[in-house]
Design an enzyme around this catalytic site. Structure first.
Site: not given
Ligand code: NAD
Ligand code: UDP
Length: 327
Positions: A144, A147, A188, A191-192, A211-212, A275, A277
């Site tokens: 991880r 990221y 994620r 959605s899964n 895990q939460t 992952d 906790r």
């Molecule tokens: P997402 O994957 O749906 O969106 C990310 C977008 O960035 C995609 O459209 C992807 O094609 C684009 N992208 C990836 N690499 C790129 C690059 N090199 N140049 C141009 N575009 C690029 O994910 P999201 O959930 O919409 O997340 C958006 C942002 O929010 C991310 O930076 C992510 O780290 C941050 N974020 C999201 C969550 C969440 O729960 N959704 C949580 C924490 C942080």
């Molecule tokens: N997870 C799960 N089943 C799935 C996808 C994810 O049990 O099909 C778990 C994963 O191991 C984590 C939590 O759900 O503990 C959230 O996962 P996600 O990938 O959505 O985001 P994360 O917070 O880990 O970045």
């Protein structure tokens, strides 16, 4: 005639980015959405293409960009573990070089810039819930890390551009957010589970499901992001944004099964390494500074998200994201 600002949204075709674009356009701004479609498709912004204030351009943030804008929302980066671990070197490049390019642009054109940072900054936290003052517990060499450390380095760059060049930065740490326009094959948990339940497939719980996570509905998140960008120069963050209501993954699975009425089974898969906790935001800063707190309960948000996926799946074949076909 558009009365608003010229605004760049990187990763604008993604789940969160597309909602930000939509909101900014509703406020009569001009929006330039750039994306390399690594983890999204045009589908998320198709409905915006006819808007005269909207422009969509394929661009990778690891390459420099020269545009004249007043605000930048830096959202480009795959957010799902499945996506960001697919090409980890590119993930780090996107976070780090992407941040440098966008900060360089902000410096040149004197734009405000907001960074979509993440709760992953805290890694597998030893402090619970997590306040912004907690420095985290991150494995620097794990699967991880591309990221987590990429996003941590991006935060460093944001604060150094502020100290060194007085760039108007805003850093928000986003906790797990869900809602319509997540990609159905994104990987994620929300959605899964929804897609699995709707298709009558087994729900895949990783580990024992104890895990939460704390899940925030997208509309609540967009609201606070817009509020954060509207703050004055003195406000930089980092600010935690998310919904503090904490659920086990097992509870989430049960809720999805109950709302969908699905007869799917729940099966256990191996827990991925590193992952976290537990995860729960302390949002005291967001409450005080931005007068914000989430309004949408998990059940209500899931009902809307399930309706979205039901509609999407009924349209037949779903186009997979650009690179995902090869997983
Ligand atoms: P997402 O994957 O749906 O969106 C990310 C977008 O960035 C995609 O459209 C992807 O094609 C684009 N992208 C990836 N690499 C790129 C690059 N090199 N140049 C141009 N575009 C690029 O994910 P999201 O959930 O919409 O997340 C958006 C942002 O929010 C991310 O930076 C992510 O780290 C941050 N974020 C999201 C969550 C969440 O729960 N959704 C949580 C924490 C942080
Ligand atoms: N997870 C799960 N089943 C799935 C996808 C994810 O049990 O099909 C778990 C994963 O191991 C984590 C939590 O759900 O503990 C959230 O996962 P996600 O990938 O959505 O985001 P994360 O917070 O880990 O970045």
């Amino acid at each position: 005639m558009l009365a608003g600002k010229r605004i760049l949204v990187t990763g604008g075709a993604g789940f969160l980015g597309s909602h930000i674009c939509e909101r900014l356009l509703a406020q009569k701004n001009e929006v330039l959405c750039i994306d390399n479609f690594f983890s999204s498709t045009r589908r998320n912004v198709e409905h915006l293409l006819g808007n005269p204030g909207f422009e969509l351009s394929r661009h990778d943030v690891t390459l420099p960009l020269h545009v004249d804008v007043e605000e930048i929302y830096n959202f480009a980066c795959p957010a799902s573990p499945v996506h960001y671990q697919f090409d980890p070197v590119q993930t780090t490049k996107t976070s780090v070089i992407g941040a440098m390019n966008m900060l360089g642009l902000a410096k040149r054109v004197k734009a405000k810039i907001l960074q979509a940072s993440t709760s992953e900054i805290y890694g597998n936290p030893t402090v619970h819930p997590q306040p912004e003052s907690y420095w985290g517990n991150v494995n620097p060499i794990g699967v991880r890390s591309c990221y987590d450390e990429g996003k941590r380095c991006a935060e460093t760059l944001f604060f150094d551009y502020r100290r060194q060049h007085d760039v108007a930065i805003k850093v928000v740490r986003i906790f797990n957010t869900y809602g319509p326009r997540m990609h159905p094959y994104d990987g994620r948990v929300v959605s899964n589970f929804i897609v699995q339940a709707l298709k009558g497939e087994d729900l895949t719980i990783y580990g024992d499901g104890s895990q939460t996570r704390s899940f925030c509905y997208v509309d609540d998140l967009v609201e606070v992001i817009i509020r954060m960008m509207a703050t004055g120069h003195e406000v930089t963050g980092p600010v935690n944004i998310g919904n503090p209501a904490e659920f086990t993954v097992r509870e989430l699975a049960d809720l999805v099964l109950e709302i969908t009425g699905s007869k799917s089974n729940v099966v256990s898969h191996k827990l991925p390494s590193d992952d976290p906790r537990h995860r729960q935001p302390d949002i005291s800063v967001a409450r005080q500074l931005l007068d914000w707190q989430p309004k949408t309960q998990l059940r209500e948000g899931l009902v809307k998200t399930i309706a979205y996926f039901e509609d999407l799946l009924s349209q037949g074949d779903i186009c997979r994201p650009h690179r995902q076909g090869v997983f």
